[in-house]
Design a protein around this motif. Structure first.
Motif, PDB file in Angstrom:
ATOM      1  N   VAL A  17       8.179  -3.231  13.799  1.00 59.53           N
ATOM      2  CA  VAL A  17       7.192  -3.314  12.685  1.00 59.53           C
ATOM      3  C   VAL A  17       7.566  -4.064  11.375  1.00 59.53           C
ATOM      4  O   VAL A  17       8.778  -3.976  11.052  1.00 59.53           O
ATOM      5  CB  VAL A  17       6.678  -1.846  12.483  1.00 59.53           C
ATOM      6  CG1 VAL A  17       6.300  -1.056  13.710  1.00 59.53           C
ATOM      7  CG2 VAL A  17       7.620  -1.145  11.623  1.00 59.53           C
ATOM      8  N   ALA A  18       6.666  -4.629  10.776  1.00 57.28           N
ATOM      9  CA  ALA A  18       6.827  -5.194   9.371  1.00 57.28           C
ATOM     10  C   ALA A  18       5.496  -4.993   8.842  1.00 57.28           C
ATOM     11  O   ALA A  18       4.568  -4.907   9.447  1.00 57.28           O
ATOM     12  CB  ALA A  18       6.921  -6.959   9.719  1.00 57.28           C
ATOM     13  N   MET A  19       5.420  -4.999   7.493  1.00 60.26           N
ATOM     14  CA  MET A  19       4.269  -4.619   6.852  1.00 60.26           C
ATOM     15  C   MET A  19       4.198  -5.440   5.531  1.00 60.26           C
ATOM     16  O   MET A  19       5.007  -5.749   5.039  1.00 60.26           O
ATOM     17  CB  MET A  19       4.349  -3.177   6.163  1.00 60.26           C
ATOM     18  CG  MET A  19       4.049  -2.094   7.465  1.00 60.26           C
ATOM     19  SD  MET A  19       4.444  -0.326   6.742  1.00 60.26           S
ATOM     20  CE  MET A  19       2.967  -0.120   5.533  1.00 60.26           C
ATOM     21  N   TYR A  20       2.757  -5.648   5.283  1.00 61.24           N
ATOM     22  CA  TYR A  20       2.604  -6.963   4.342  1.00 61.24           C
ATOM     23  C   TYR A  20       1.514  -6.213   3.035  1.00 61.24           C
ATOM     24  O   TYR A  20       0.681  -5.433   3.839  1.00 61.24           O
ATOM     25  CB  TYR A  20       1.869  -8.307   4.745  1.00 61.24           C
ATOM     26  CG  TYR A  20       1.554  -8.931   3.762  1.00 61.24           C
ATOM     27  CD1 TYR A  20       2.398  -9.836   3.115  1.00 61.24           C
ATOM     28  CD2 TYR A  20       0.367  -9.210   3.382  1.00 61.24           C
ATOM     29  CE1 TYR A  20       2.068 -10.802   2.143  1.00 61.24           C
ATOM     30  CE2 TYR A  20      -0.307 -10.299   2.547  1.00 61.24           C
ATOM     31  CZ  TYR A  20       0.834 -10.959   1.967  1.00 61.24           C
ATOM     32  OH  TYR A  20       0.417 -11.937   0.791  1.00 61.24           O
ATOM     33  N   ASP A  21       1.851  -6.121   1.793  1.00 60.44           N
ATOM     34  CA  ASP A  21       0.888  -5.786   0.798  1.00 60.44           C
ATOM     35  C   ASP A  21       0.098  -6.966   0.473  1.00 60.44           C
ATOM     36  O   ASP A  21       0.576  -7.703  -0.233  1.00 60.44           O
ATOM     37  CB  ASP A  21       1.496  -5.223  -0.249  1.00 60.44           C
ATOM     38  CG  ASP A  21       0.712  -4.429  -1.482  1.00 60.44           C
ATOM     39  OD1 ASP A  21      -0.388  -4.620  -1.389  1.00 60.44           O
ATOM     40  OD2 ASP A  21       1.595  -3.597  -2.113  1.00 60.44           O
ATOM     41  N   PRO A  22      -1.244  -6.713   0.938  1.00 58.60           N
ATOM     42  CA  PRO A  22      -2.239  -7.901   0.592  1.00 58.60           C
ATOM     43  C   PRO A  22      -2.513  -7.957  -0.932  1.00 58.60           C
ATOM     44  O   PRO A  22      -2.955  -9.036  -1.352  1.00 58.60           O
ATOM     45  CB  PRO A  22      -3.413  -7.650   1.514  1.00 58.60           C
ATOM     46  CG  PRO A  22      -3.295  -6.273   1.833  1.00 58.60           C
ATOM     47  CD  PRO A  22      -1.962  -5.783   1.798  1.00 58.60           C
ATOM     48  N   ARG A  23      -2.462  -6.832  -1.612  1.00 59.57           N
ATOM     49  CA  ARG A  23      -2.937  -6.645  -2.985  1.00 59.57           C
ATOM     50  C   ARG A  23      -1.863  -7.454  -3.799  1.00 59.57           C
ATOM     51  O   ARG A  23      -1.996  -8.130  -4.828  1.00 59.57           O
ATOM     52  CB  ARG A  23      -3.263  -5.238  -3.370  1.00 59.57           C
ATOM     53  CG  ARG A  23      -4.453  -4.663  -2.816  1.00 59.57           C
ATOM     54  CD  ARG A  23      -4.727  -3.593  -3.401  1.00 59.57           C
ATOM     55  NE  ARG A  23      -5.152  -3.612  -4.840  1.00 59.57           N
ATOM     56  CZ  ARG A  23      -5.629  -2.402  -5.740  1.00 59.57           C
ATOM     57  NH1 ARG A  23      -5.398  -1.457  -5.234  1.00 59.57           N
ATOM     58  NH2 ARG A  23      -5.858  -2.853  -6.822  1.00 59.57           N
ATOM     59  N   ALA A  24      -0.541  -7.022  -3.605  1.00 60.64           N
ATOM     60  CA  ALA A  24       0.565  -7.407  -4.392  1.00 60.64           C
ATOM     61  C   ALA A  24       1.248  -9.011  -3.736  1.00 60.64           C
ATOM     62  O   ALA A  24       2.032  -9.683  -4.491  1.00 60.64           O
ATOM     63  CB  ALA A  24       1.861  -6.554  -4.307  1.00 60.64           C
ATOM     64  N   HIS A  25       0.340  -9.443  -2.844  1.00 60.31           N
ATOM     65  CA  HIS A  25       0.688 -10.550  -1.818  1.00 60.31           C
ATOM     66  C   HIS A  25       2.525 -10.638  -1.768  1.00 60.31           C
ATOM     67  O   HIS A  25       3.032 -11.584  -2.005  1.00 60.31           O
ATOM     68  CB  HIS A  25       0.397 -11.863  -2.866  1.00 60.31           C
ATOM     69  CG  HIS A  25      -0.820 -11.847  -3.024  1.00 60.31           C
ATOM     70  ND1 HIS A  25      -1.847 -11.737  -2.277  1.00 60.31           N
ATOM     71  CD2 HIS A  25      -1.707 -11.710  -4.528  1.00 60.31           C
ATOM     72  CE1 HIS A  25      -3.251 -11.886  -2.739  1.00 60.31           C
ATOM     73  NE2 HIS A  25      -2.876 -11.850  -4.190  1.00 60.31           N
TER      74      HIS A  25
END
Length: 364
Positions: free
Chosen positions: A76-84
């Motif tokens: 798995v990988a996770m991305y924070d869209p608010r912090a880009h």
């Protein structure tokens, strides 16, 4: 700062301050959003997940990509869209499978419980949504003693229980929500095998009331002369929950309360605090208890229920249980000492029965 639109050019060139590893993860997210493979080695699926940050008292939302290999554990990988920015680099999640990710499910990742909120892209929804179904049944009072057999039938036919709760609805009634990828036809065939009066099929809105309307369907916990059993997550994932429950009924115990729940790490730590400094694998026990849902059971019987259930469970050490008590629950369903099938209240004398009652009530 990276654009939230994840431009097609290489991230290493378009995003200042991004490491090569982060650029690779971001490219995988972008590829999944476009509906392409993340790489030749794995298929990728995207989800929107949320996590409640207790320290900040806010709900945080992330984009999670699951990479499914043919022979290796899921990554798995996770991305924070608010912090880009990348929140979690692509890494193995050996305790998870793709079937753990469905709408409304909770997955545990590095001590955080993430709730799956939505599919992140149309490709993932098309690939997974069409063959993922939820069904709901009520196990009626006349079949309550056969609870374990019903759960076993669900498990052996390729479905999994994702919610379960015992209530009093004209007698002991168990509300069960089931998830599966086998299709409605196979589910209907399974339901048709149960004797008349065993179960009743209901819709999602009806079954929700059994879990959410606590005024109408309060907890059935007695809270006295009882002991706590927790069917550990690994046993549920292995499809052994039904067999364990059947063994408990056949040993003469009464199930006075039951609920499937996903313990937080804090709850698991409190439950297993008594083993701190006593068992060298206590941390591993905590890890295993909060990685996925468990089933908490309040048990009663004549006599010293705590001691009798400990006898049924057998020694903590699985190898010892297999040698000395081959018919015990831990001998039959334990994997290792930290994942030994079931947790039981571990008290040495009856003067602490009030604590047992409190322990039971805190699970519901």
């Amino acid at each position: 700062m990276c654009s939230s639109d994840l431009p097609p050019q290489p991230f290493s060139a378009s995003c200042k301050g991004v490491t090569p590893e982060e650029a690779s993860d971001l490219q995988a997210v972008a590829a999944s959003r476009k509906g392409t493979m993340a790489g030749a080695d794995a298929d990728s699926y995207g989800f929107v997940v949320e996590w409640f940050d207790r320290q900040a008292d806010i709900m945080r939302e992330y984009e999670l990509t699951a990479f499914v290999h043919k022979r290796e554990p899921l990554e798995v990988a996770m991305y924070d869209p608010r912090a880009h920015r990348t929140f979690l680099k692509r890494s193995p999640a050996a305790d998870l499978t793709l079937n753990d990710f469905y709408m409304g499910s909770t997955v545990a990742l590095h001590g955080r419980q993430l709730k799956v909120k939505a599919y992140r892209d149309a490709r993932t929804e098309k690939a997974l949504g069409a063959n993922r179904d939820h069904f709901a049944i009520l196990i009626l009072p006349s079949a309550f003693a056969q609870l374990g057999h019903v759960v076993s039938a669900i498990e052996t036919n390729g479905f999994q229980v994702c919610r379960m709760r015992l209530v009093n609805d004209g007698g002991p009634t168990v509300a069960v929500e089931v998830f599966g990828t086998q299709g409605a036809g196979k589910w209907e065939a399974l339901v048709g095998k149960f004797p008349p009066g065993y179960i009743k099929q209901v819709d999602g809105g009806t079954v929700d009331a059994y879990f959410q309307d606590k005024a109408r369907f309060p907890c059935t916990s007695a809270g006295d002369n009882c002991t706590l059993c927790v069917v550990r997550p690994h046993a549920i994932k292995a499809g052994n929950a039904g067999a364990i429950i059947t063994s408990i009924f056949e040993a003469g115990f009464e199930v006075s309360a039951a609920e499937m729940c996903h313990l937080s790490r804090l709850q698991a730590s409190e439950l297993l605090e008594v083993y701190k400094g006593v068992l060298p694998y206590q941390v591993q026990m905590i890890d295993g208890m909060c990685v996925a849902p468990c089933i908490a059971l309040e048990l009663r019987c004549a006599g010293n229920v705590v001691e009798k259930f400990r006898e049924l469970c057998g020694p903590h050490d699985v190898d010892m249980a297999k040698h000395l008590r081959p018919n015990s629950l831990r001998a039959k369903f334990g994997m290792d000492n930290a994942q030994n099938g079931v947790h039981s209240t571990d008290l040495e004398n009856r003067s602490e029965e009030r604590r047992v009652g409190k322990e039971c009530r805190s699970r519901w």
